[in-house]
Scaffold this active site. Structure first.
Site, PDB file in Angstrom:
ATOM      1  N   SER A 109       0.872  -1.196   0.028  1.00  0.00           N
ATOM      2  CA  SER A 109      -0.007  -0.035   0.137  1.00  0.00           C
ATOM      3  C   SER A 109       1.031   1.040  -0.113  1.00  0.00           C
ATOM      4  O   SER A 109       1.307   1.673   0.916  1.00  0.00           O
ATOM      5  CB  SER A 109      -0.927  -0.002   1.294  1.00  0.00           C
ATOM      6  OG  SER A 109      -1.962  -1.249   1.087  1.00  0.00           O
ATOM      7  N   LYS A 185      -6.086   1.885  -3.993  1.00  0.00           N
ATOM      8  CA  LYS A 185      -6.229   1.206  -2.749  1.00  0.00           C
ATOM      9  C   LYS A 185      -6.235   2.276  -1.643  1.00  0.00           C
ATOM     10  O   LYS A 185      -6.882   2.048  -0.653  1.00  0.00           O
ATOM     11  CB  LYS A 185      -4.789   0.410  -2.891  1.00  0.00           C
ATOM     12  CG  LYS A 185      -4.438  -0.279  -1.399  1.00  0.00           C
ATOM     13  CD  LYS A 185      -5.589  -1.205  -0.970  1.00  0.00           C
ATOM     14  CE  LYS A 185      -5.355  -2.088   0.462  1.00  0.00           C
ATOM     15  NZ  LYS A 185      -4.042  -2.608   0.675  1.00  0.00           N
TER      16      LYS A 185
END
Length: 302
Positions: A109, A185
């Site tokens: 991430s 994301k």
């Protein structure tokens, strides 16, 4: 641009860096697929890497440089700054002497702006970076059914990455150019964090008004308040008191702060994102490195 024959060569050797909560089951699925002749794993914890390699039938790489012969390398690391430090030296040159045409897949991430910059650095050496962050938590990492958000500037690189990604995923979404996967994301995790923050506030208010939190969750889940948070997080980890979702509070806070940066870059007001960022930041300052669901305890005690 690399030679077309280089781009078309088969993916035979796959490297994987980062063997934590998510990386362990993800690379286990790569090895179990038996699609690739060689799977190499690396982690800062060498013992962990050796034990995992023995368990899944892979090889342990003592250093990232030992992954130089890989066709595709996957990273699952905590932050984009760590990703950059693993891939690129202080002088901007690659730390892993990969052959031109090799593909690096960042499934962490990461901050999309940092992803784009790292991609430029690698491209100067003929190495392609694609971003392919995941959603679905450890449960779906184990079953190989993660949702993937794939961003890439080079279509051949994306095509070469897909056979590796498919071993871990049931759904792959093409989001656009490099960095768009990481942006998606972060925004997805902001939505999840907003749902968790709002649901936690509702539980605290309801309990103080005399409502049973378990009954509240049951009602959420047959009503318009239903979400992944109410069905998968609250029953076990908040009302059930386990507080062990597997997603740490520092990581959730980091992702929401990335989403805040994305929203700021788009120059539009985002008061909900700002509020969720502040609420998580307060909890993080008070609690430190704990499961994100323990933020409920902090908010409840205030």
């Amino acid at each position: 641009m690399t030679d077309a024959t280089t781009e078309r060569r088969a993916v035979e050797r796959v490297g994987f860096i980062g063997l934590g909560t998510m990386g362990d089951p993800m690379v286990s699925n790569i090895a179990a697929s038996e699609r690739f002749a060689d799977v190499l794993v690396h982690d800062v914890d060498a013992v962990r890497a050796e034990e995992l390699a023995a368990r899944i039938g892979a090889r342990s790489a003592a250093s990232v440089a030992d992954l130089a012969a890989c066709d595709v390398i996957v990273l699952m690391l905590p932050t984009s700054a760590i990703v950059r430090s693993v891939l690129v030296g202080e002088d901007g040159s690659p730390r892993i002497p990969l052959a031109p045409g090799a593909v690096v897949v960042d499934m962490s991430s990461s901050d999309p702006t940092e992803t784009v910059e790292t991609g430029r650095m690698l491209a100067a050496a003929g190495i392609h970076l694609v971003d392919a962050p995941v959603s679905g938590a450890r449960e779906r990492a184990v079953t190989g059914t993660l949702a993937i958000m794939l961003g890439a500037d080079d279509e051949d690189a994306a095509t070469r990455a897909v056979p590796v990604i498919e071993t871990m995923s049931s759904t792959i979404f093409r989001t656009g150019g490099l960095g768009t996967g990481h942006a998606m994301k972060a925004l997805n995790n902001f939505v999840a964090a907003a749902a968790f923050t709002a649901a936690s506030e509702a539980l605290v208010a309801g309990a103080r008004f005399g409502l049973d939190p378990a009954v509240m969750v049951d009602i959420f889940n047959v009503s318009t308040g239903q979400s992944f948070v109410t069905t998968h997080v609250l029953p076990t980890h908040v009302v059930g008191g386990e507080f062990a979702s597997g997603f740490a509070l520092p990581l959730m806070t980091k992702d929401v702060r990335i989403a805040q940066k994305v929203q700021q870059a788009s120059e539009h007001a985002a008061p909900v994102c700002d509020a969720v960022t502040a609420a998580l930041g307060d909890a993080l300052d008070a609690l430190g490195n704990v499961d994100h669901t323990r933020a409920f305890e902090f908010w409840s005690a205030r």
